[in-house]
Design an enzyme around this catalytic site. Structure first.
Site, PDB file in Angstrom:
ATOM      1  N   GLU A  20      -5.045  -8.798   1.103  1.00 18.21           N
ATOM      2  CA  GLU A  20      -5.706  -8.432   2.366  1.00 18.21           C
ATOM      3  C   GLU A  20      -7.197  -8.327   2.116  1.00 18.21           C
ATOM      4  O   GLU A  20      -7.629  -7.746   1.117  1.00 18.21           O
ATOM      5  CB  GLU A  20      -5.237  -7.060   2.902  1.00 18.21           C
ATOM      6  CG  GLU A  20      -3.900  -7.072   3.590  1.00 18.21           C
ATOM      7  CD  GLU A  20      -3.514  -5.715   4.170  1.00 18.21           C
ATOM      8  OE1 GLU A  20      -4.409  -4.914   4.538  1.00 18.21           O
ATOM      9  OE2 GLU A  20      -2.298  -5.455   4.247  1.00 18.21           O
ATOM     10  N   GLU A  59       0.803  -1.230   0.000  1.00 19.17           N
ATOM     11  CA  GLU A  59       0.000   0.000   0.000  1.00 19.17           C
ATOM     12  C   GLU A  59       0.832   1.275   0.000  1.00 19.17           C
ATOM     13  O   GLU A  59       0.661   2.136   0.869  1.00 19.17           O
ATOM     14  CB  GLU A  59      -0.963   0.004   1.193  1.00 19.17           C
ATOM     15  CG  GLU A  59      -1.941  -1.153   1.163  1.00 19.17           C
ATOM     16  CD  GLU A  59      -3.012  -1.045   2.250  1.00 19.17           C
ATOM     17  OE1 GLU A  59      -2.888  -0.194   3.134  1.00 19.17           O
ATOM     18  OE2 GLU A  59      -3.979  -1.810   2.162  1.00 19.17           O
TER      19      GLU A  59
HETATM   20  C1  LIG Z   1      -6.472  -3.330   8.395  1.00 20.92           C
HETATM   21  C2  LIG Z   1      -5.303  -3.266   7.454  1.00 20.92           C
HETATM   22  O1  LIG Z   1      -5.425  -2.103   6.667  1.00 20.92           O
HETATM   23  C3  LIG Z   1      -4.435  -1.901   5.686  1.00 20.92           C
HETATM   24  O2  LIG Z   1      -4.466  -0.552   5.400  1.00 20.92           O
HETATM   25  C4  LIG Z   1      -5.524   0.083   4.820  1.00 20.92           C
HETATM   26  C5  LIG Z   1      -5.616   1.436   5.066  1.00 20.92           C
HETATM   27  C6  LIG Z   1      -6.593   2.188   4.456  1.00 20.92           C
HETATM   28  C7  LIG Z   1      -7.472   1.580   3.606  1.00 20.92           C
HETATM   29  N1  LIG Z   1      -8.431   2.394   2.971  1.00 20.92           N
HETATM   30  O3  LIG Z   1      -8.646   2.182   1.755  1.00 20.92           O
HETATM   31  O4  LIG Z   1      -8.946   3.340   3.564  1.00 20.92           O
HETATM   32  C8  LIG Z   1      -7.400   0.232   3.367  1.00 20.92           C
HETATM   33  C9  LIG Z   1      -6.416  -0.521   4.000  1.00 20.92           C
HETATM   34  C10 LIG Z   1      -2.989  -2.206   6.099  1.00 20.92           C
HETATM   35  O5  LIG Z   1      -2.227  -2.613   4.974  1.00 20.92           O
HETATM   36  C11 LIG Z   1      -2.844  -3.286   7.135  1.00 20.92           C
HETATM   37  O6  LIG Z   1      -1.602  -3.137   7.755  1.00 20.92           O
HETATM   38  C12 LIG Z   1      -3.964  -3.277   8.167  1.00 20.92           C
HETATM   39  O7  LIG Z   1      -3.795  -2.224   9.015  1.00 20.92           O
END
Ligand SMILES: C[C@H]1O[C@@H](Oc2ccc([N+](=O)[O-])cc2)[C@H](O)[C@@H](O)[C@H]1O
Length: 484
Positions: free
Chosen positions: A388, A204
């Site tokens: 994920e 990400e």
């Molecule tokens: C729960 C997991 O979330 C992932 O991070 C994100 C952050 C934001 C979004 N979004 O689209 O708003 C999606 C996923 C992260 O990679 C993981 O580490 C966890 O925290």
């Protein structure tokens, strides 16, 4: 049914999972950030201490046993850069070829690796080797990821940051961190190039360059993005010298929709900004986004202007949780509050659309996983993995239905041609959820943080049934039929 050889597994990130029993790593920006008293006072972080976490570093054999019991056969493991190189690698010199501020080549040789060897922490290397061996001895598919937000303090010290402007993630790239990252990536592929089945350079990056722009102007977004694009492309080249495994990027995705589907042009623009601008650069060398950003060109969209970036992605890691519903405003666009990722963090209340919302305030929108996967497939036709997907849900109120409905939509995308060969759930166990600390429970397995004991949530058993049948058994189909 999923295709034969489809992989079911879990994803993990070093900083969120490793600490809790022994071997505390105090050497990252996130460690310092999460202990910072100003941050705690201003509720930027929870005050929870990552060193009291789930302790995967020590308890990985137990966690792997549990994953095996659930029927999993794949894992994505994040390596902590700070553990491998606790001291700066800047003294290892490399030749860098540049043109107009673009990094075109970073020369990594056997001599570079030898010099890096003198600086790496051999205990950490051995410990990751033990974790990977445990995974491989079970016959699992191993994905190794190199960057999941936390950085060594010698790369990024959060005390140097202006937290008013930039109060979320502090780990932006710049020219010198790109060079150091490429050395680290090359080193990892040199040693783990055959034990891994697949590599991701980063998780990400878009969440990072989105939040760390000094202002919210699109130019700033693009300038930040450029460093991540170059960090990946130059790492790709360096790593390919030592491994023949597929190398990709894991990306955060929202299913982009215009409010009430009234503005298809806006949907297209936002999808380009949030998703395709990054991948078009690394797949086609198309840096259309440079226009008006890093430099002015007369570039025609669709024509490669940076061949040094093109064909640098072998697979795409898709992280999916919810949708992004957008509408125009005077200067750009905004998310519609009450829908998708932006419900305002109201746990278990309904979204504007009457859908259920998780404990992180993310609306549950299973159709989105189909839409995202199909959009990547139509544009790039590359192999993909879901890297994920999951929800914060301590009492497992919605997770069983969440699992079944998302997997049903994924199965539909595969039947429609998308080349997805695995589903890695976030997460196997509860863990340290960044600024929210331990309060958000993403695990199929619940963890008592005091005793470190693990307890199966019911959805772990749903997952066990799904892996056993390589699909959703008829008796569980009903769980995917409700509108959330
Ligand atoms: C729960 C997991 O979330 C992932 O991070 C994100 C952050 C934001 C979004 N979004 O689209 O708003 C999606 C996923 C992260 O990679 C993981 O580490 C966890 O925290």
């Amino acid at each position: 049914m999923f295709p034969k050889n489809f992989k079911f597994g879990f994803s993990e990130a070093g900083f969120q999972f490793e600490m809790g029993v022994s071997d505390i790593d105090t050497n990252t920006d996130w460690y310092k950030w999460s202990h910072d008293s100003e941050n705690i006072k201003n509720h930027i972080v929870s005050g929870d201490r990552p060193e009291e976490g789930v302790g995967y570093w020590d308890l990985y054999p137990k966690d792997h046993d549990l994953a095996e019991y659930i029927g999993m056969n794949a894992a994505r493991i994040g390596i902590e850069w700070s553990r491998i190189f606790p001291v700066s690698t800047e003294r290892v010199t490399v030749e860098v070829i540049e043109e107009n501020g673009d990094i075109l080549e970073i020369k990594i040789t056997e001599k570079t690796i030898k010099e890096l060897d003198l600086l790496s922490d051999k205990n950490a290397m051995q410990h990751y080797t033990n974790i990977f061996n445990d995974i491989k001895k079970r016959g699992w598919f191993l994905v190794i990821n190199l960057f999941h937000w936390s950085l060594p303090l010698w790369i990024n010290d959060p005390s140097n940051r202006n937290s008013e402007k930039d109060n979320a993630l502090g780990n932006c790239m710049n020219r010198s961190s790109v060079i150091e990252f490429v050395k680290y990536a090359a080193y990892i592929s040199y040693y783990f190039g055959s034990i891994a089945d697949r590599f991701a350079t980063m998780n990400e990056p878009n969440e990072v360059f989105k939040t760390c722009s000094e202002d919210k102007r699109v130019e700033s977004y693009h300038i930040r993005m450029k460093w991540f694009v170059e960090a990946h492309a130059r790492s790709y080249d360096a790593m390919k010298q030592f491994t023949n495994r597929q190398i990709g990027v894991i990306y955060a995705n929202g299913d982009v929709q215009s409010f009430e589907n009234k503005d298809p042009k806006l949907k297209e623009e936002v999808e380009y900004e949030q998703r395709y601008s990054f991948f078009d650069a690394l797949i086609h060398g198309d840096v259309h986004w440079y226009v008006g950003a890093c430099r002015k060109t007369n570039h025609v969209h669709g024509k490669s202007i940076r061949p040094d970036l093109s064909n640098r992605i072998d697979w795409i890691g898709v992280n999916y949780y919810s949708r992004n519903v957008v509408k125009r405003k005077e200067d750009g666009y905004e998310n519609v509050r009450g829908l998708g990722y932006d419900t305002g963090w109201v746990s278990y209340e309904k979204s504007l659309d009457g859908r259920s919302v998780s404990e992180t305030g993310w609306e549950i929108y299973p159709e989105g996983i189909y839409n995202i996967v199909m959009s990547y497939h139509k544009r790039y036709e590359l192999p993909m993995m879901i890297t994920e997907n999951g929800m914060a849900d301590d009492n497992d109120r919605f997770r069983p239905r969440y699992l079944v409905s998302h997997l049903k939509n994924l199965e539909r995308a595969i039947n429609d041609g998308a080349k997805v060969d695995g589903y890695l759930h976030w997460a196997l166990t509860d863990n340290f959820e960044w600024g929210s600390g331990f309060s958000k429970k993403f695990g199929l397995i619940k963890v008592d943080y005091k005793t470190k004991k693990r307890y199966l949530r019911p959805s772990a058993l749903i997952m066990k049934e799904i892996t056993k049948h390589n699909g959703i058994p008829e008796e569980l189909e009903w769980l995917g039929e409700d509108k959330f």
